[in-house]
Design a protein around this motif. Structure first.
Motif, PDB file in Angstrom:
ATOM      1  N   ALA A   1      41.571  45.471  33.336  1.00 47.82           N
ATOM      2  CA  ALA A   1      40.264  45.373  32.688  1.00 47.82           C
ATOM      3  C   ALA A   1      39.263  46.231  33.440  1.00 47.82           C
ATOM      4  CB  ALA A   1      39.784  43.929  32.651  1.00 47.82           C
ATOM      5  N   ALA A   2      38.266  46.705  32.714  1.00 48.05           N
ATOM      6  CA  ALA A   2      37.176  47.448  33.327  1.00 48.05           C
ATOM      7  C   ALA A   2      35.849  46.846  32.881  1.00 48.05           C
ATOM      8  CB  ALA A   2      37.233  48.928  32.964  1.00 48.05           C
ATOM      9  N   ALA A   3      34.878  46.892  33.782  1.00 49.15           N
ATOM     10  CA  ALA A   3      33.511  46.461  33.516  1.00 49.15           C
ATOM     11  C   ALA A   3      32.610  47.651  33.831  1.00 49.15           C
ATOM     12  CB  ALA A   3      33.156  45.258  34.395  1.00 49.15           C
ATOM     13  N   VAL A   4      31.808  48.085  32.859  1.00 44.06           N
ATOM     14  CA  VAL A   4      31.007  49.295  33.026  1.00 44.06           C
ATOM     15  C   VAL A   4      29.546  49.019  32.665  1.00 44.06           C
ATOM     16  CG1 VAL A   4      30.664  51.693  32.311  1.00 44.06           C
ATOM     17  CG2 VAL A   4      32.986  50.775  32.539  1.00 44.06           C
ATOM     18  N   ILE A   5      28.664  49.323  33.595  1.00 44.55           N
ATOM     19  CA  ILE A   5      27.225  49.284  33.349  1.00 44.55           C
ATOM     20  C   ILE A   5      26.753  50.728  33.257  1.00 44.55           C
ATOM     21  CG2 ILE A   5      24.960  48.567  34.197  1.00 44.55           C
ATOM     22  CD1 ILE A   5      26.383  46.350  35.783  1.00 44.55           C
ATOM     23  N   LEU A   6      26.347  51.129  32.069  1.00 40.27           N
ATOM     24  CA  LEU A   6      25.878  52.497  31.861  1.00 40.27           C
ATOM     25  C   LEU A   6      24.409  52.633  32.235  1.00 40.27           C
ATOM     26  CD1 LEU A   6      27.439  53.245  28.351  1.00 40.27           C
ATOM     27  CD2 LEU A   6      28.279  54.066  30.560  1.00 40.27           C
TER      28      LEU A   6
ATOM     29  N   VAL B   1      30.915  50.915  37.878  1.00 39.17           N
ATOM     30  CA  VAL B   1      32.234  50.566  37.331  1.00 39.17           C
ATOM     31  C   VAL B   1      32.935  49.563  38.238  1.00 39.17           C
ATOM     32  CG1 VAL B   1      34.512  51.454  36.710  1.00 39.17           C
ATOM     33  CG2 VAL B   1      32.468  52.814  36.218  1.00 39.17           C
ATOM     34  N   GLY B   2      33.486  48.533  37.612  1.00 37.40           N
ATOM     35  CA  GLY B   2      34.380  47.611  38.308  1.00 37.40           C
ATOM     36  C   GLY B   2      35.706  47.559  37.583  1.00 37.40           C
ATOM     37  N   ILE B   3      36.797  47.503  38.332  1.00 37.82           N
ATOM     38  CA  ILE B   3      38.142  47.464  37.745  1.00 37.82           C
ATOM     39  C   ILE B   3      38.874  46.250  38.304  1.00 37.82           C
ATOM     40  CG2 ILE B   3      40.361  48.665  37.554  1.00 37.82           C
ATOM     41  CD1 ILE B   3      38.740  51.303  37.908  1.00 37.82           C
ATOM     42  N   GLY B   4      39.537  45.524  37.415  1.00 36.28           N
ATOM     43  CA  GLY B   4      40.329  44.371  37.844  1.00 36.28           C
ATOM     44  C   GLY B   4      41.669  44.376  37.139  1.00 36.28           C
ATOM     45  N   GLU B   5      42.649  43.766  37.758  1.00 30.16           N
ATOM     46  CA  GLU B   5      43.951  43.659  37.108  1.00 30.16           C
ATOM     47  C   GLU B   5      44.566  42.306  37.382  1.00 30.16           C
ATOM     48  OE1 GLU B   5      47.706  45.270  39.342  1.00 30.16           O
ATOM     49  OE2 GLU B   5      46.240  46.887  39.292  1.00 30.16           O
TER      50      GLU B   5
ATOM     51  N   PHE C   1      41.811  37.322  30.954  1.00 30.19           N
ATOM     52  CA  PHE C   1      40.528  36.787  31.404  1.00 30.19           C
ATOM     53  C   PHE C   1      40.377  36.948  32.919  1.00 30.19           C
ATOM     54  CE2 PHE C   1      40.257  33.475  27.725  1.00 30.19           C
ATOM     55  CZ  PHE C   1      39.975  34.494  26.837  1.00 30.19           C
ATOM     56  N   LEU C   2      41.461  36.712  33.662  1.00 31.33           N
ATOM     57  CA  LEU C   2      41.424  36.873  35.114  1.00 31.33           C
ATOM     58  C   LEU C   2      41.109  38.312  35.492  1.00 31.33           C
ATOM     59  CD1 LEU C   2      41.877  35.721  37.957  1.00 31.33           C
ATOM     60  CD2 LEU C   2      44.330  36.180  37.652  1.00 31.33           C
ATOM     61  N   ALA C   3      41.740  39.274  34.813  1.00 28.84           N
ATOM     62  CA  ALA C   3      41.473  40.687  35.086  1.00 28.84           C
ATOM     63  C   ALA C   3      40.004  41.023  34.794  1.00 28.84           C
ATOM     64  CB  ALA C   3      42.401  41.569  34.253  1.00 28.84           C
TER      65      ALA C   3
ATOM     66  N   ARG D   1      37.815  39.670  37.566  1.00 29.30           N
ATOM     67  CA  ARG D   1      37.958  40.510  38.760  1.00 29.30           C
ATOM     68  C   ARG D   1      37.202  41.829  38.594  1.00 29.30           C
ATOM     69  NH1 ARG D   1      44.407  39.128  39.726  1.00 29.30           N
ATOM     70  NH2 ARG D   1      44.039  37.282  41.045  1.00 29.30           N
ATOM     71  N   ALA D   2      37.195  42.365  37.371  1.00 30.75           N
ATOM     72  CA  ALA D   2      36.451  43.606  37.120  1.00 30.75           C
ATOM     73  C   ALA D   2      34.957  43.393  37.327  1.00 30.75           C
ATOM     74  CB  ALA D   2      36.728  44.114  35.711  1.00 30.75           C
ATOM     75  N   VAL D   3      34.432  42.284  36.832  1.00 29.56           N
ATOM     76  CA  VAL D   3      33.004  41.991  37.016  1.00 29.56           C
ATOM     77  C   VAL D   3      32.693  41.777  38.493  1.00 29.56           C
ATOM     78  CG1 VAL D   3      31.163  40.334  36.497  1.00 29.56           C
ATOM     79  CG2 VAL D   3      32.721  41.083  34.682  1.00 29.56           C
ATOM     80  N   THR D   4      33.563  41.064  39.187  1.00 26.96           N
ATOM     81  CA  THR D   4      33.367  40.831  40.626  1.00 26.96           C
ATOM     82  C   THR D   4      33.382  42.137  41.407  1.00 26.96           C
ATOM     83  OG1 THR D   4      34.395  38.654  40.446  1.00 26.96           O
ATOM     84  CG2 THR D   4      34.306  39.617  42.634  1.00 26.96           C
TER      85      THR D   4
END
Length: 205
Positions: A34-39, A72-76, A92-94, A97-100
């Motif tokens: 998963a990726a979390a991106v704030i533009l 950018v945050g990346i979780g797996e 959901f866990l990934a 982790r991406a947000v964290t």
């Protein structure tokens, strides 16, 4: 639905908006990413789109630009976690982790899909979000490039399954590799096709 994603959902919200998407729910092998991106609303690349709708070269170029200009945050979640938790909970866990992994805390999340990952922040679920929100589209690109690179690296360890091309999905080449060389530690044992192979003939390399 717009022809291509835009920033209109984000402009209706206040504060730091994070787009979240995942890649790898369906494959027989490999992690879910998963990726979390704030533009930055004043500085993000043109051409952000659902990662499946653009070429590999375009994805790679957009990935590099996003890593330079966005937060950018990346979780797996690992194969073992997929098997222990089930693919939805591993996804959901990934995402969590991406947000964290972000270096700032977002105020609001736009999440692709219709299931709430319960991130602990206000969240809007957006079905087909990677075709609607540029923040989610950005996350889809980062997640796909990250996971594709991981699968290419794993393909060097396990060269018989074509993961550098199929990213662990159940293509004919992948299935042939399974029939000839069996199940690896990177295969999801909880997925029916892999479970059946193990039940029929326990071959692990």
């Amino acid at each position: 639905m717009p022809d291509k994603p835009d920033y209109s959902l984000e402009t209706k919200l206040a504060g730091r908006i994070v787009g979240i998407d995942e890649v790898g729910r369906g494959p027989f092998a490999g992690p879910v990413v998963a990726a979390a991106v704030i533009l930055d609303p004043q500085n993000f690349p043109d051409g952000l789109q659902d990662s499946k709708k653009i070429s590999k070269n375009r994805r790679e170029a957009l990935y590099e630009t996003l890593m330079a200009c966005a937060n950018v945050g990346i979780g797996e979640a690992t194969v073992q976690e997929v098997d222990q938790l089930n693919i939805l909970q591993a996804t959901f866990l990934a995402m969590k982790r991406a947000v964290t992994a972000l270096n700032i805390t977002p105020d609001f999340a736009l999440v692709d899909g219709n299931r709430d990952p319960k991130l602990g922040i206000p969240t809007q679920l957006v079905v087909k979000g990677d075709s609607i929100s540029v923040s989610i589209a950005a996350a889809s690109i980062v997640a796909k490039v990250t996971r594709d690179r991981k699968m290419c690296a794993l393909a060097k360890q396990y060269p018989h399954y074509g993961w550098e091309k199929n990213a662990g999905y159940g293509t004919a080449e992948h299935r042939k590799g399974l029939s000839l060389f069996g199940v690896t530690p990177q295969h999801r044992r909880s997925f029916a096709p892999i479970r059946k192979i193990l039940e029929d003939n326990e071959i692990i390399i």
